[in-house]
Write an enzyme that holds these catalytic residues in place. Sequence first.
Site, mmCIF file in Angstrom:
data_model
loop_
_atom_site.group_PDB
_atom_site.id
_atom_site.type_symbol
_atom_site.label_atom_id
_atom_site.label_comp_id
_atom_site.label_asym_id
_atom_site.label_seq_id
_atom_site.Cartn_x
_atom_site.Cartn_y
_atom_site.Cartn_z
ATOM 1 C CB ALA A 109 -0.945 0.010 1.209
ATOM 2 C CG ASP A 153 0.182 -0.440 -6.711
ATOM 3 O OD1 ASP A 153 0.645 -0.804 -7.809
ATOM 4 O OD2 ASP A 153 0.327 0.702 -6.269
ATOM 5 C CB CYS A 164 3.585 2.007 -12.078
ATOM 6 S SG CYS A 164 4.930 1.605 -10.945
#
Length: 445
Positions: free
Chosen positions: A264, A332, A385
């Site tokens: 996170a 993520d 990403c």
Amino acid sequence: MNHKNSKSRKKQHLFNLRAEAAKVLFQILEEGKSARECLPAAQENLKDQDKAWLQEMVYGVLRNLPILQFWLRQLLDKPLKNRFKIVEHVIMLGFYQLAFSRVSQHAAVSETVAACQSLNTMAMKGLVNAILRTFLREDIANQSPPNEQIASGLPKWLFKKLQSEYQTALPDIVQNMQLKAPIWLRVNTLQISVEKYQKALQAENIELQTSDQHSSGILLTKGCDVTSLPGFQEGWFSVQDGAAQLAATYLQPQAGEHILDCCAAPGGKTCHILELQPQLNSLYALEVDKIRAKRIEENLVRLQHKAKIIIGDASDTSSWWDNQQFDRILLDAPCSATGIIRRHPDVKWLRKAADINVLVELQKQILDAIWLTLKPGGTLLYATCSILPEENHQQISHFLSSTHDAQLDESFHHGSVNKPGRQILPGEQQMDGFYYARLLKSAAK
């Protein structure tokens, strides 16, 4: 007193911004430190104008490193070693100023040569001066790069990977990776409406744009010090790229749910989930790094949100999970960060080809482990990403084929059948490169 003033004047005389930039470049390129780690330390006691100049020069060299190195090899007979190695970075900084910046030729040469004194490499002043003057005399900056890879500003391994995956899109990807990233804000709608915050910015003559894809997103058309924007201390907004802002939206959090934000830090997506759905039962923010976890806490406090922060390894659920399954999980995943190179140009030089397989294996381990903590009928949003296929659509294809109770949410099928999920490329709608896939867990029979 006179003695102190004399020492102070000597110190000021020895200080040279080019020397500071060369030190930062040396730390990144020779010692493998990140710009986030060493640039703020170098900027700490500088005026705002000098801080901005230092970052622009360091990032400029990192963006154009292949061509700067090519020029260096042409003009330097043999590599410099030991304490003189830093002078190579001084010379490349001089090249960058002469070829790509608005610095006057005289200042670029004289101040770059003067940097040798600040770096205690006075013996190299003549060499630096001669190389920079040859560079100008032979108009080397206007010679065409010898090949596409050097012109791209990318390391060979990454250029080849992108060339293989994105043949037709490669020129656009390369061009966008070289551009400075814009500043995206996400309005904290629990504190202020988007409309009121837009008016607060406009009252300060700050130019902005909005985006149809981002209900609480604002794009600033010019760079600025974000801490000086209206409402920073009050928690009216966060700085978060448009692509990252899609995470909470794609997760679709619902009232009363028990949600996990996995990996996170620094907490931008954690806070956005809470802003999008303030009536959650609970939100756990999991982070393996204690220091990075402090950033989650800082963001929660500034934005006036609450979540439970857990220090733990996502691939080892036995060390932190209480066996209460989650309704939704945002994963993520740790990745190559190749999608955010325009924002963090040091990434392309810190990341190595050998890192990719290690990251892919770690992503697989986390996916397999965290899937067991998801309720039957639950949703997992996988995000990176990155723009590398191994970390994105190939990773998800493998997971779907090997996990009997997992399927891709068909309403989220942006790619082809063989490329599940949504791949956002750098510069697409002014966003960073990002990847998303929304996975559904079969309901219990």
